[in-house]
Design a protein around this motif. Structure first.
Motif, PDB file in Angstrom:
ATOM      1  N   GLN A 116      -1.576   3.966  -5.341  1.00  0.00           N
ATOM      2  CA  GLN A 116      -1.794   2.614  -5.860  1.00  0.00           C
ATOM      3  C   GLN A 116      -2.489   2.620  -7.226  1.00  0.00           C
ATOM      4  O   GLN A 116      -2.755   1.567  -7.788  1.00  0.00           O
ATOM      5  CB  GLN A 116      -2.620   1.793  -4.864  1.00  0.00           C
ATOM      6  N   THR A 141      -9.229  -1.144  -2.473  1.00  0.00           N
ATOM      7  CA  THR A 141      -8.239  -0.599  -1.544  1.00  0.00           C
ATOM      8  C   THR A 141      -7.666  -1.696  -0.661  1.00  0.00           C
ATOM      9  O   THR A 141      -6.461  -1.783  -0.463  1.00  0.00           O
ATOM     10  CB  THR A 141      -8.857   0.521  -0.691  1.00  0.00           C
ATOM     11  N   TRP A 142      -8.525  -2.571  -0.120  1.00  0.00           N
ATOM     12  CA  TRP A 142      -8.053  -3.654   0.750  1.00  0.00           C
ATOM     13  C   TRP A 142      -7.084  -4.568   0.034  1.00  0.00           C
ATOM     14  O   TRP A 142      -6.132  -5.067   0.619  1.00  0.00           O
ATOM     15  CB  TRP A 142      -9.210  -4.509   1.260  1.00  0.00           C
ATOM     16  N   TRP A 143      -7.327  -4.827  -1.233  1.00  0.00           N
ATOM     17  CA  TRP A 143      -6.526  -5.827  -1.940  1.00  0.00           C
ATOM     18  C   TRP A 143      -5.407  -5.246  -2.767  1.00  0.00           C
ATOM     19  O   TRP A 143      -4.665  -5.980  -3.418  1.00  0.00           O
ATOM     20  CB  TRP A 143      -7.439  -6.714  -2.788  1.00  0.00           C
ATOM     21  N   ALA A 144      -5.208  -3.938  -2.756  1.00  0.00           N
ATOM     22  CA  ALA A 144      -4.085  -3.326  -3.472  1.00  0.00           C
ATOM     23  C   ALA A 144      -2.778  -3.699  -2.770  1.00  0.00           C
ATOM     24  O   ALA A 144      -2.713  -3.674  -1.542  1.00  0.00           O
ATOM     25  CB  ALA A 144      -4.234  -1.809  -3.505  1.00  0.00           C
ATOM     26  N   PRO A 145      -1.738  -4.059  -3.519  1.00  0.00           N
ATOM     27  CA  PRO A 145      -0.451  -4.361  -2.886  1.00  0.00           C
ATOM     28  C   PRO A 145      -0.004  -3.182  -2.024  1.00  0.00           C
ATOM     29  O   PRO A 145      -0.037  -2.038  -2.456  1.00  0.00           O
ATOM     30  CB  PRO A 145       0.497  -4.567  -4.066  1.00  0.00           C
ATOM     31  N   ALA A 146       0.433  -3.478  -0.805  1.00  0.00           N
ATOM     32  CA  ALA A 146       0.770  -2.408   0.131  1.00  0.00           C
ATOM     33  C   ALA A 146       2.259  -2.328   0.459  1.00  0.00           C
ATOM     34  O   ALA A 146       2.658  -1.505   1.257  1.00  0.00           O
ATOM     35  CB  ALA A 146      -0.029  -2.595   1.424  1.00  0.00           C
ATOM     36  N   THR A 157      -1.085  -7.107   1.276  1.00  0.00           N
ATOM     37  CA  THR A 157      -2.240  -6.237   1.104  1.00  0.00           C
ATOM     38  C   THR A 157      -2.630  -5.663   2.455  1.00  0.00           C
ATOM     39  O   THR A 157      -2.209  -6.155   3.503  1.00  0.00           O
ATOM     40  CB  THR A 157      -3.448  -7.018   0.530  1.00  0.00           C
ATOM     41  N   LYS A 184      -4.156  -8.344   4.602  1.00  0.00           N
ATOM     42  CA  LYS A 184      -3.190  -9.236   5.231  1.00  0.00           C
ATOM     43  C   LYS A 184      -2.468  -8.540   6.373  1.00  0.00           C
ATOM     44  O   LYS A 184      -2.279  -9.118   7.448  1.00  0.00           O
ATOM     45  CB  LYS A 184      -2.192  -9.749   4.195  1.00  0.00           C
TER      46      LYS A 184
END
Length: 53
Positions: free
Chosen positions: A20, A32-37, A43, A46
């Motif tokens: 990422q 890390t939590w909000w990086a596009p997954a 994320t 989500k």
């Protein structure tokens, strides 16, 4: 569950952070939590059910 990562989990987090292009520290912090997954831009938060919108 104690919140402590084992070696395999930390390695997976570091690999995800590398992919990422965010700071690689092995900790699932805000970046890390909000990086596009995924392709749809979801994320980790989500995907984990922590975000409803």
């Amino acid at each position: 569950m104690d919140g402590n990562f084992g070696q395999r989990t930390e390695s997976a987090v570091r690999a995800y952070q590398t992919r990422q292009s965010i700071a690689v520290d092995g900790v699932v912090g805000d970046q890390t939590w909000w990086a596009p997954a995924g392709a749809a831009g979801a994320t980790l938060a989500k995907l984990a059910g922590l975000v409803t919108a």
